[in-house]
Design a protein around this motif. Structure first.
Motif, PDB file in Angstrom:
ATOM      1  N   LEU A   1       7.221  -6.151  -2.223  1.00 11.79           N
ATOM      2  CA  LEU A   1       6.971  -6.842  -3.485  1.00 11.79           C
ATOM      3  C   LEU A   1       6.265  -5.876  -4.438  1.00 11.79           C
ATOM      4  CD1 LEU A   1       7.013  -9.474  -5.143  1.00 11.79           C
ATOM      5  CD2 LEU A   1       4.846 -10.096  -4.037  1.00 11.79           C
ATOM      6  N   CYS A   2       6.945  -5.529  -5.513  1.00  9.89           N
ATOM      7  CA  CYS A   2       6.443  -4.514  -6.444  1.00  9.89           C
ATOM      8  C   CYS A   2       5.562  -5.152  -7.521  1.00  9.89           C
ATOM      9  CB  CYS A   2       7.637  -3.797  -7.089  1.00  9.89           C
ATOM     10  SG  CYS A   2       7.183  -2.622  -8.382  1.00  9.89           S
ATOM     11  N   GLU A   3       4.411  -4.565  -7.744  1.00 12.08           N
ATOM     12  CA  GLU A   3       3.490  -5.044  -8.791  1.00 12.08           C
ATOM     13  C   GLU A   3       3.790  -4.312 -10.091  1.00 12.08           C
ATOM     14  OE1 GLU A   3       0.644  -7.231 -10.568  1.00 12.08           O
ATOM     15  OE2 GLU A   3       0.445  -7.234  -8.374  1.00 12.08           O
ATOM     16  N   LEU A   4       4.165  -5.070 -11.138  1.00  7.77           N
ATOM     17  CA  LEU A   4       4.415  -4.503 -12.460  1.00  7.77           C
ATOM     18  C   LEU A   4       3.136  -4.589 -13.276  1.00  7.77           C
ATOM     19  CD1 LEU A   4       7.888  -6.194 -13.113  1.00  7.77           C
ATOM     20  CD2 LEU A   4       7.430  -3.949 -12.103  1.00  7.77           C
ATOM     21  N   GLN A   5       2.804  -3.501 -13.975  1.00  9.40           N
ATOM     22  CA  GLN A   5       1.509  -3.418 -14.641  1.00  9.40           C
ATOM     23  C   GLN A   5       1.518  -3.863 -16.095  1.00  9.40           C
ATOM     24  OE1 GLN A   5      -1.169  -2.762 -12.905  1.00  9.40           O
ATOM     25  NE2 GLN A   5      -0.016  -2.316 -11.033  1.00  9.40           N
ATOM     26  N   ASN A   6       2.696  -3.810 -16.722  1.00 10.41           N
ATOM     27  CA  ASN A   6       2.746  -4.154 -18.151  1.00 10.41           C
ATOM     28  C   ASN A   6       4.161  -4.573 -18.545  1.00 10.41           C
ATOM     29  OD1 ASN A   6       4.210  -1.617 -18.583  1.00 10.41           O
ATOM     30  ND2 ASN A   6       2.200  -0.647 -18.351  1.00 10.41           N
ATOM     31  N   GLY A   7       4.292  -4.970 -19.803  1.00 14.31           N
ATOM     32  CA  GLY A   7       5.574  -5.448 -20.289  1.00 14.31           C
ATOM     33  C   GLY A   7       6.659  -4.387 -20.270  1.00 14.31           C
ATOM     34  N   GLU A   8       6.274  -3.133 -20.483  1.00 19.62           N
ATOM     35  CA  GLU A   8       7.260  -2.049 -20.456  1.00 19.62           C
ATOM     36  C   GLU A   8       7.867  -1.888 -19.063  1.00 19.62           C
ATOM     37  OE1 GLU A   8       7.524   2.771 -21.356  1.00 19.62           O
ATOM     38  OE2 GLU A   8       5.744   1.618 -21.945  1.00 19.62           O
ATOM     39  N   GLN A   9       7.017  -1.930 -18.034  1.00 13.40           N
ATOM     40  CA  GLN A   9       7.528  -1.856 -16.661  1.00 13.40           C
ATOM     41  C   GLN A   9       8.390  -3.073 -16.339  1.00 13.40           C
ATOM     42  OE1 GLN A   9       4.463  -1.205 -13.755  1.00 13.40           O
ATOM     43  NE2 GLN A   9       3.835   0.766 -14.621  1.00 13.40           N
ATOM     44  N   PHE A  10       8.024  -4.213 -16.895  1.00  6.58           N
ATOM     45  CA  PHE A  10       8.804  -5.431 -16.690  1.00  6.58           C
ATOM     46  C   PHE A  10      10.219  -5.248 -17.245  1.00  6.58           C
ATOM     47  CE2 PHE A  10       9.831  -9.761 -18.487  1.00  6.58           C
ATOM     48  CZ  PHE A  10      10.220 -10.325 -17.284  1.00  6.58           C
TER      49      PHE A  10
ATOM     50  N   ASN B   1       3.327 -15.448  -3.774  1.00  5.68           N
ATOM     51  CA  ASN B   1       3.285 -13.994  -3.577  1.00  5.68           C
ATOM     52  C   ASN B   1       3.427 -13.637  -2.102  1.00  5.68           C
ATOM     53  OD1 ASN B   1       3.136 -12.875  -6.154  1.00  5.68           O
ATOM     54  ND2 ASN B   1       0.919 -13.169  -6.296  1.00  5.68           N
ATOM     55  N   ASN B   2       2.747 -14.385  -1.254  1.00  6.58           N
ATOM     56  CA  ASN B   2       2.860 -14.144   0.191  1.00  6.58           C
ATOM     57  C   ASN B   2       4.279 -14.386   0.676  1.00  6.58           C
ATOM     58  OD1 ASN B   2       0.129 -13.529   0.386  1.00  6.58           O
ATOM     59  ND2 ASN B   2      -0.465 -15.626   0.894  1.00  6.58           N
ATOM     60  N   SER B   3       4.904 -15.440   0.179  1.00 10.63           N
ATOM     61  CA  SER B   3       6.281 -15.760   0.581  1.00 10.63           C
ATOM     62  C   SER B   3       7.252 -14.685   0.122  1.00 10.63           C
ATOM     63  CB  SER B   3       6.696 -17.126   0.001  1.00 10.63           C
ATOM     64  OG  SER B   3       5.887 -18.166   0.522  1.00 10.63           O
TER      65      SER B   3
END
Length: 228
Positions: free
Chosen positions: A96-105, A134-136
């Motif tokens: 599960l990748c964590e995106l940091q901002n709208g640009e990465q989104f 998130n866990n799922s």
């Protein structure tokens, strides 16, 4: 059939304990692994004599039942692994990748392959259902490695006003840069306590998940069930 036989011969050669073989058997196995070796015209008689001699000795090597059964099982497993690898197209993720901002989104959605499904969880800390989701998704990401699972805090999207606490957690599903599904307050679809299997069933109802990955094949241990 010839390709399969030659591939089996090569695998047999690679699996043999070279130190325990006689010189004559080593030569036979070398010839078995190179069935298309070129000979000169002058060597035609030698080639024919060798082929007649090799056919009997090769038969003995190939049909040595006790040690060959283990080798055959390893060969089958390797073939299944090769076939699975050829059929598994596209990149693999598995987390599960964590995106940091709208640009990465935007990059995660628009710059991905057209054949890749991208599932994005919009969440915030302290919102009911967000942690469980998130866990799922972390579990599902490991099972569906060809799907790109992402999460991003609503406050980091650059459009936090569109994702108020009332609509969280939200799941957005994209493919080829296009929004396929938009599930707001998605935790309301589940019981108060839910797990990965519940989220999986929900996504499958909408046809948003591919077939599961084949289980990893063993390393050739003969105690494992054989693959037919």
């Amino acid at each position: 059939p010839k390709g399969v036989i030659n591939d089996w011969r090569k695998f047999k050669l690679e699996s043999e304990d070279r130190d325990s073989l006689s010189l004559s058997k080593k030569e036979i196995l070398r010839q078995m692994s190179s069935p298309h070796r070129c000979y000169s015209k002058d060597d035609k008689d030698t080639r024919e004599r060798f082929c007649r001699k090799m056919s009997m000795q090769e038969y003995e090597l190939i049909h040595d039942e006790q040690e060959d059964e283990s080798c055959l099982q390893k060969y089958r497993k390797r073939c299944m692994q090769d076939m699975h690898q050829r059929l598994s197209f596209g990149p693999k993720y598995g987390y599960l990748c964590e995106l940091q901002n709208g640009e990465q989104f935007l990059e995660a959605v628009e710059k991905e392959r057209k054949t890749t499904t991208v599932i994005v969880h919009i969440y915030e800390d302290g919102i009911k259902g967000c942690d469980a989701l998130n866990n799922s998704l972390t579990c599902l990401a490991a099972e569906y490695a060809t799907v790109k699972f992402c999460k991003i805090k609503a406050s980091n999207t650059g459009a936090g006003d569109r994702f108020s606490n009332e609509v969280l957690p939200t799941l957005l599903v994209y493919k080829g840069g296009e929004l396929l599904s938009n599930f707001i307050s998605v935790s309301e679809q589940f019981n108060e306590e839910f797990f990965a299997v519940d989220v999986e069933s929900f996504l499958n109802e909408y046809g948003l998940l591919p077939e599961k990955e084949l289980p990893a094949l063993g390393n050739g241990n003969t105690d494992e069930p054989d693959v037919e």
